[in-house]
Design a protein around this motif. Structure first.
Motif, PDB file in Angstrom:
ATOM      1  N   PHE A 147      -4.087  -0.676   5.758  1.00  0.00           N
ATOM      2  CA  PHE A 147      -2.684  -0.989   6.129  1.00  0.00           C
ATOM      3  C   PHE A 147      -2.300   0.465   7.110  1.00  0.00           C
ATOM      4  O   PHE A 147      -3.334   1.151   7.172  1.00  0.00           O
ATOM      5  N   SER A 206       0.792  -1.707   0.247  1.00  0.00           N
ATOM      6  CA  SER A 206       0.001   0.235   0.219  1.00  0.00           C
ATOM      7  C   SER A 206       0.423   1.192   0.021  1.00  0.00           C
ATOM      8  O   SER A 206       2.138   0.729   0.813  1.00  0.00           O
ATOM      9  N   THR A 240      -7.724  -5.024   1.710  1.00  0.00           N
ATOM     10  CA  THR A 240      -6.508  -4.710   2.294  1.00  0.00           C
ATOM     11  C   THR A 240      -6.538  -3.507   2.934  1.00  0.00           C
ATOM     12  O   THR A 240      -7.776  -2.626   3.212  1.00  0.00           O
ATOM     13  N   GLN A 285       0.935  -4.433   6.120  1.00  0.00           N
ATOM     14  CA  GLN A 285      -0.717  -4.461   5.849  1.00  0.00           C
ATOM     15  C   GLN A 285      -0.977  -5.938   5.345  1.00  0.00           C
ATOM     16  O   GLN A 285      -0.360  -7.081   5.449  1.00  0.00           O
ATOM     17  N   THR A 309      -5.025  -4.084  -5.756  1.00  0.00           N
ATOM     18  CA  THR A 309      -5.181  -4.085  -3.776  1.00  0.00           C
ATOM     19  C   THR A 309      -5.946  -5.279  -4.101  1.00  0.00           C
ATOM     20  O   THR A 309      -6.692  -6.522  -4.274  1.00  0.00           O
TER      21      THR A 309
END
Length: 292
Positions: free
Chosen positions: A69, A39, A67, A289, A56
């Motif tokens: 992060f 990320s 995701t 992440q 992603t």
């Protein structure tokens, strides 16, 4: 207050999509390990400072991935904390949100503003136009848009920034070359960003030197030492719209660890040059992440 409400609504939307992802994807998706990247500090999939064309997560064309992060850049004089989340829809569309908080550790007291921070929200959308990072001769190419809202505009306005919000538009191309360097897989990414952000928007947008958007080049590349480890470098060209506050280009050297599809960790040495009159801003970057 409106900024907080806006950010909370975006987080709620991403949360709903993340719940859908858990019911649609299996084991965080089935794409190959590391093909979703990490990320960026602005929330999109990529390296630390440069977005990639990758969507992603690890979802394929019939899967949804999500995701989240958290990252920190620390040069001693400045500390930038970023947190956010993103959702990848069917390996075609990416929605992302990031919150950034820049602690003016040295500059704040020098300005008579101890404890001063510069904060920003970034909301992103990315569309994969064509190609695949591995399975096509052409690179994967994606078009991205980032809406940025500066939440602490007093300092940026004093130094000449004209707006507290704006939109960055970028086009990225990413390709993985199997056995591209010796027996190791290699990757390269190029991004062209149309922007008028000052220090990525943390110092507002536009200024007396340039009021309109200009194209800036960003590149990254590296080598996969194994299925789980990668090393590489990034370079991001900067604008410089404020008189008396020149911006240096950013660069970093990184190592990334992908133990499985649920986790990635990136550690980097960063060189930001001169940032808001403070020279030699070098330090470290750490990002964690999780993928779902």
């Amino acid at each position: 207050m409106k900024n907080y409400i806006f950010g909370n609504k975006c987080i709620a939307l991403l949360g709903v999509l993340a719940l859908l992802a858990t019911g649609t994807a299996t084991a965080a998706g089935t794409r190959q390990l590391a093909t979703g990247g990490a990320s960026t500090i602005e929330g999109s999939a990529g390296g630390g400072i440069v977005p990639w064309a990758a969507i992603t997560g690890y979802g394929t064309g019939d899967e949804i991935g999500a995701t989240a992060f958290a990252s920190r850049v620390d040069t001693g004089d400045y500390r930038l904390d970023s947190q956010g989340a993103a959702v990848g829809l069917f390996n075609r569309i990416e929605l992302s949100l990031a919150r950034q908080d820049l602690d003016l550790i040295t500059l704040g007291p020098a300005l008579g503003l101890p404890g001063a921070h510069l904060r920003q929200h970034v909301v992103g959308v990315k569309l994969r136009l064509f190609g695949d990072v591995i399975y096509t001769d052409w690179p994967q190419v994606s078009l991205g848009v980032q809406y940025k809202k500066n939440r602490d505009f007093l300092i940026p306005s004093v130094v000449g920034a004209t707006d507290d919000s704006d939109v960055d538009v970028y086009l990225s191309a990413t390709k993985v070359f199997l056995a591209g360097v010796g027996n190791f897989n290699a990757f390269i990414n190029g991004t062209a960003r149309w922007t008028r952000a000052n220090e990525t928007g943390l110092l507002g947008f536009g200024g007396p030197l340039h009021s309109g958007r200009r194209l800036q080049a960003e590149i990254s590349g590296g080598v996969l030492l194994s299925r789980h480890f990668a090393i590489g470098a990034e370079y991001r060209r900067k604008s410089g719209n404020l008189s008396g506050l020149p911006e240096d280009d950013w660069r970093d050297l990184f190592i990334a660890w992908f133990p499985n599809r649920h986790l990635s960790l990136v550690l980097a040495y960063v060189d930001l040059g001169t940032v808001a009159t403070l020279q030699d801003q070098t330090g470290w970057y750490l990002s964690l992440q999780g993928a779902f």
